[in-house]
Design a protein around this motif. Structure first.
Motif, PDB file in Angstrom:
ATOM      1  N   UNK A 305     -15.015 -17.845 -41.547  1.00 30.20           N
ATOM      2  CA  UNK A 305     -16.284 -17.597 -40.876  1.00 30.20           C
ATOM      3  C   UNK A 305     -16.974 -18.922 -40.559  1.00 30.20           C
ATOM      4  N   UNK A 306     -16.993 -19.301 -39.281  1.00 29.57           N
ATOM      5  CA  UNK A 306     -17.794 -20.457 -38.920  1.00 29.57           C
ATOM      6  C   UNK A 306     -19.257 -20.034 -38.810  1.00 29.57           C
ATOM      7  N   UNK A 307     -20.131 -20.932 -38.416  1.00 29.15           N
ATOM      8  CA  UNK A 307     -21.555 -20.618 -38.407  1.00 29.15           C
ATOM      9  C   UNK A 307     -21.861 -19.464 -37.451  1.00 29.15           C
ATOM     10  N   UNK A 308     -21.218 -19.455 -36.299  1.00 31.49           N
ATOM     11  CA  UNK A 308     -21.453 -18.382 -35.329  1.00 31.49           C
ATOM     12  C   UNK A 308     -20.993 -17.037 -35.876  1.00 31.49           C
ATOM     13  N   UNK A 309     -19.842 -17.013 -36.564  1.00 31.38           N
ATOM     14  CA  UNK A 309     -19.318 -15.760 -37.111  1.00 31.38           C
ATOM     15  C   UNK A 309     -20.220 -15.234 -38.225  1.00 31.38           C
ATOM     16  N   UNK A 310     -20.773 -16.129 -39.036  1.00 32.51           N
ATOM     17  CA  UNK A 310     -21.682 -15.703 -40.102  1.00 32.51           C
ATOM     18  C   UNK A 310     -22.942 -15.067 -39.518  1.00 32.51           C
ATOM     19  N   UNK A 311     -23.451 -15.649 -38.436  1.00 32.60           N
ATOM     20  CA  UNK A 311     -24.637 -15.081 -37.794  1.00 32.60           C
ATOM     21  C   UNK A 311     -24.322 -13.714 -37.194  1.00 32.60           C
ATOM     22  N   UNK A 312     -23.148 -13.593 -36.567  1.00 33.49           N
ATOM     23  CA  UNK A 312     -22.736 -12.313 -35.989  1.00 33.49           C
ATOM     24  C   UNK A 312     -22.575 -11.262 -37.076  1.00 33.49           C
ATOM     25  N   UNK A 313     -21.972 -11.640 -38.179  1.00 32.17           N
ATOM     26  CA  UNK A 313     -21.771 -10.714 -39.288  1.00 32.17           C
ATOM     27  C   UNK A 313     -23.120 -10.209 -39.806  1.00 32.17           C
ATOM     28  N   UNK A 314     -24.047 -11.135 -40.055  1.00 33.25           N
ATOM     29  CA  UNK A 314     -25.355 -10.752 -40.589  1.00 33.25           C
ATOM     30  C   UNK A 314     -26.105  -9.847 -39.622  1.00 33.25           C
ATOM     31  N   UNK A 315     -25.981 -10.144 -38.333  1.00 34.86           N
ATOM     32  CA  UNK A 315     -26.676  -9.340 -37.316  1.00 34.86           C
ATOM     33  C   UNK A 315     -26.105  -7.926 -37.246  1.00 34.86           C
ATOM     34  N   UNK A 316     -24.796  -7.805 -37.328  1.00 33.79           N
ATOM     35  CA  UNK A 316     -24.154  -6.493 -37.192  1.00 33.79           C
ATOM     36  C   UNK A 316     -24.147  -5.674 -38.477  1.00 33.79           C
ATOM     37  N   UNK A 317     -24.075  -6.366 -39.618  1.00 29.86           N
ATOM     38  CA  UNK A 317     -23.926  -5.661 -40.889  1.00 29.86           C
ATOM     39  C   UNK A 317     -25.234  -5.513 -41.662  1.00 29.86           C
ATOM     40  N   UNK A 318     -26.261  -6.284 -41.271  1.00 28.95           N
ATOM     41  CA  UNK A 318     -27.534  -6.184 -41.978  1.00 28.95           C
ATOM     42  C   UNK A 318     -27.517  -6.861 -43.328  1.00 28.95           C
ATOM     43  N   UNK A 319     -26.509  -7.703 -43.584  1.00 27.57           N
ATOM     44  CA  UNK A 319     -26.383  -8.430 -44.845  1.00 27.57           C
ATOM     45  C   UNK A 319     -25.572  -9.684 -44.566  1.00 27.57           C
ATOM     46  N   UNK A 320     -25.884 -10.773 -45.256  1.00 26.32           N
ATOM     47  CA  UNK A 320     -25.126 -12.002 -45.039  1.00 26.32           C
ATOM     48  C   UNK A 320     -23.714 -11.841 -45.590  1.00 26.32           C
ATOM     49  N   UNK A 321     -22.782 -12.575 -45.013  1.00 22.86           N
ATOM     50  CA  UNK A 321     -21.391 -12.497 -45.466  1.00 22.86           C
ATOM     51  C   UNK A 321     -21.272 -12.963 -46.916  1.00 22.86           C
ATOM     52  N   UNK A 322     -22.112 -13.906 -47.331  1.00 18.44           N
ATOM     53  CA  UNK A 322     -22.065 -14.412 -48.702  1.00 18.44           C
ATOM     54  C   UNK A 322     -22.403 -13.302 -49.687  1.00 18.44           C
ATOM     55  N   UNK A 323     -23.428 -12.526 -49.377  1.00 17.16           N
ATOM     56  CA  UNK A 323     -23.835 -11.441 -50.262  1.00 17.16           C
ATOM     57  C   UNK A 323     -22.851 -10.268 -50.193  1.00 17.16           C
ATOM     58  N   UNK A 324     -22.171 -10.125 -49.068  1.00 17.26           N
ATOM     59  CA  UNK A 324     -21.190  -9.039 -48.948  1.00 17.26           C
ATOM     60  C   UNK A 324     -20.014  -9.269 -49.882  1.00 17.26           C
TER      61      UNK A 324
END
Length: 772
Positions: A305-324
């Protein structure tokens, strides 16, 4: 001697119940897995007033099952092979040669004790059969530890139909667990967290549990759910009532670098493929070195997950990838808890990263899962239910394969390509991979991997693993790697092209060295002749320190002009050599191919642009050029060049600049920056623009952003996708199609990127990022 028997304290209930299963979510996981193992296709979880009811449509239990299996502590029919008849083995869960279960310890039923002090169990084998009923009061087992476990009674009975609240949907057959006198409260936030955890329980990355659904019912939360729907809140599992759903796999695979490894048991080969934002980079295979994993359907999927992918993940999933979470492990389609949870480091990824922070990936950088199928002999869960798997031979091979064949291969690509191209952190697509700078990095990584004797290259990206431009940094190493790779995969044509490119590169280097020597000798001779009369102007020296550009036409400094003349000589000499080289070939009877002629013209075009750029400084701006590269404030340089030099030469288009960058010091080639700016202005002019604006800003200390807007006609609709305008030869006018291509190449060589941010009939907007 006489025979004695163990006595069992009633406290055993707590030891294998509440004391063993210490997490409410894990308790529900265990009960859901039991439903899955009972061939259920659906599980409904109801949250009422001080009550949790879990309903499944599985095969249910008979009186014999209740008395001889459910009430037989630590006995598991799944473990001894008597759980299912052969016919049951043909359902959708037949993942490999025989049935594998999510659980098989015979203690999961005590999860009910973790959730509440009372249990009302109902179960029916068939649509017309009787409903078996069992009432357990767990508190009865807690009154005295001196009581014998088997002497504590539970109530058993039979009914014609299921008995429960009318809001609960009764199955034709299956099991209903009514848990009351709850030991914990279940507010909305807790149910939402449970729903998110269940999403991870049933493999969020694939279809391992296809045909198995989990539904949440919480009547008290219906009103709040409706409010969120009206507000169009769409993040997964934010709505409490409804099915547990997963969107993660599709969200990730299109936006990230994805490595997938698997074992093909029929071939006994280990396959690995790497896909970067939908672009296949390579697929390789080798003999499977892990005998314990051969029949386990081993598969590993890891996403960087680069920075853009992390932002996309958080936007779509409602939770940061780190917390997931990070790297999850799934046994027989269900998670082995807590592997993959936030702060879990089962595989030692973060411990290793501490040894080399800038060289290694950490759990915050990746998300993925490992899938295996097997019985307790191969993969045995810890009795505590939240400590992962016990270290069996198969598990140790699993860890070894994860590191050597999966994680490290992804890391080699990320560190060798993505991290070396700093601009990659903000990109969501793979269009940058067509650039020569990126391709050179990919070639080196793939060639190193393919150099392993046991590795067979099954497939690769032919448009990436090809000959690159010789102006790319590290060209000589990359082109040698490409030649070696081509030989390994048996592509003779590619190997010959790489070899020819390497020879041309050596010729170019010799020509550049000769041009540099010529220019330096000419400069030295001129300086020697004029040494006695050289006077230093103190006032001009002070002004030179203040400004990069000196616009006074009458105060051109002799040293400045000589340095610019020196640069022009180098570029012009290279152009002369390029022409002479090809004339010699033609005069010798060689017929140049169309591709060769095209490549030479492209080289001449860029050299001519460099001559023009250097000449502009000399005739207009008295630019302080003391070498081919300078180190200064990049934002200030670009602003001064746009405002002081460009307007003099581009009278047919208004050029506006706004600089909010402060002291972004970087070493760069001023000639290359001028070519970038000139080509963007020229591109806008050809598109019919009347004005162009450069807006420079700084997002952090490590990067700057430049938005370039024009009011031209935009990218024509026939160019699809519009980002193709950066490809070589693609043009919106009658031009060469090299302007924007050169812009991208030059930016990538200085750790920058350019993308088409927006375009329509009223103009285009380009986004440039440059990183330290």
């Amino acid at each position: 001697m006489e025979d004695l028997n163990f006595k069992i304290s009633s406290h055993l209930k707590s030891v294998i119940g509440r004391d063993l299963i210490t997490d409410d979510f894990v308790a529900i996981f265990e009960l859901v897995k039991n439903s899955f193992d009972a061939n259920a296709s659906k599980v409904d979880i109801y949250f009422g007033d001080d009550q949790i009811t879990i309903v499944d449509n599985g095969k249910g239990m008979s009186e014999s099952d209740i008395k001889n299996k459910w009430l037989f502590v630590a006995y598991s029919a799944k473990s001894d092979g008597t759980e299912d008849s052969p016919a049951a083995d043909t359902d959708y869960r037949e993942n490999i040669q025989h049935r594998r279960y999510a659980g098989s310890k015979g203690v999961g039923r005590f999860s009910c004790d973790r959730l509440g002090s009372k249990l009302f169990l109902q179960s029916r084998k068939s649509k017309t059969g009787d409903v078996q009923q069992l009432i357990v009061n767990w508190l009865n087992f807690e009154e005295s530890a001196k009581e014998n476990f088997i002497d504590i009674p539970v109530q058993y009975g039979v009914a014609k139909s299921f008995q429960s609240d009318s809001s609960i949907d009764h199955p034709n057959h299956g099991t209903i667990l009514g848990i009351t006198d709850l030991r914990s409260s279940w507010p909305r936030e807790s149910i939402k967290e449970l729903k998110a955890s269940l999403a991870k329980l049933i493999n969020p990355f694939g279809a391992t549990t296809e045909g198995f659904t989990i539904n949440i019912h919480a009547p008290a939360e219906l009103e709040r759910d409706e409010e969120l729907r009206k507000r169009e809140i769409t993040t997964p599992n934010e709505i409490i009532n409804g099915p547990v759903e997963n969107f993660i796999f599709q969200t990730l695979q299109d936006k990230t670098t994805w490595l997938r490894s698997w074992i093909a048991p029929d071939e006994n080969r280990f396959y690995t493929e790497l896909i970067d934002r939908q672009k296949l980079i390579y697929r390789i295979s080798e003999e499977n070195p892990y005998p314990e994993l051969t029949d386990t359907n081993f598969e590993c999927n890891i996403f960087y997950l680069n920075r853009a992918a992390k932002l996309t993940f958080a936007r779509n999933m409602g939770i940061s990838s780190v917390k997931f979470g990070s790297i999850f492990l799934f046994k027989n389609g269900f998670r082995s808890y807590p592997i993959g949870e936030e702060n879990d480091d089962t595989f030692g990824i973060d411990r290793r990263k501490q040894q080399g922070y800038a060289r290694y990936l950490g759990t915050r950088d990746v998300l993925g899962r490992i899938d295996v199928y097997g019985d307790e002999k191969k993969f045995k869960e810890s009795s505590s239910r939240d400590k992962g798997l016990i270290e069996s031979k198969a598990y140790l091979e699993l860890v070894d394969s994860f590191w050597d064949r999966c994680f490290l291969r992804l890391e080699n690509y990320v560190v060798g390509v993505s991290w070396r191209l700093k601009y990659d952190m903000d990109l969501e697509d793979a269009s940058f991979l067509t650039g020569d700078e990126a391709r050179s990095k990919v070639i080196e990584v793939v060639a190193k991997l393919a150099n392993t004797p046991t590795v067979k290259v099954e497939s690769y990206s032919e448009d990436i693993l090809t000959v690159i431009d010789n102006k790319v940094k590290g060209f000589d190493k990359a082109i040698q790697s490409l030649e070696n790779l081509a030989i390994k995969i048996g592509n003779t044509e590619l190997a010959n092209k790489a070899k020819s490119a390497a020879q041309n590169y050596e010729e170019m280097r010799r020509a550049e060295a000769e041009a540099l020597t010529f220019a330096e000798n000419e400069q030295k001779a001129r300086k020697a002749a004029e040494a006695a009369s050289v006077q230093k102007d103190a006032e001009l020296r002070i002004e030179r320190q203040r400004n990069l550009f000196l616009l006074s036409q009458g105060s051109r400094d002799k040293d400045i002009l000589e340095n610019l003349h020196h640069q022009v000589m180098i570029y012009a000499s290279n152009a002369v050599h390029c022409i002479e080289k090809n004339l010699i070939l033609i005069n010798g009877g060689r017929t140049l191919t169309a591709d060769e002629v095209k490549a030479e013209f492209e080289q001449l075009l860029l050299l001519n642009q460099q001559v023009i750029a250097a000449s502009r400084f000399a005739t207009t701006a008295n630019f302080m050029l003391e070498s081919s590269q300078i180190e200064t404030d990049l934002g200030g340089y670009i602003y001064e060049y746009i405002t002081k030099v460009c307007p003099i030469h581009e009278g047919n288009i208004d050029i506006i600049a706004d600089n909010r960058v402060k002291n972004f010091k970087l070493k760069f080639s001023p000639i290359e920056i001028s070519i970038i700016v000139d080509n963007l202005i020229n591109n806008a002019y050809k598109a019919g623009a009347g004005h162009i604006t450069f807006s420079l800003s700084q997002e952090d200390v490590h990067s700057i952003k430049i938005l370039v807007n024009d009011n031209g006609g935009g990218v024509p609709s026939e160019i699809q996708p519009p980002e193709r305008i950066f490809e070589k030869g693609v043009t919106t006018t009658s031009g060469s199609g090299l302007g924007l291509y050169h812009v991208r190449q030059l930016l990538e060589s200085m750790q920058g990127s350019i993308s088409l941010h927006d375009t329509n009939e009223y103009g285009s907007e380009f986004l440039i990022r440059i990183y330290k």
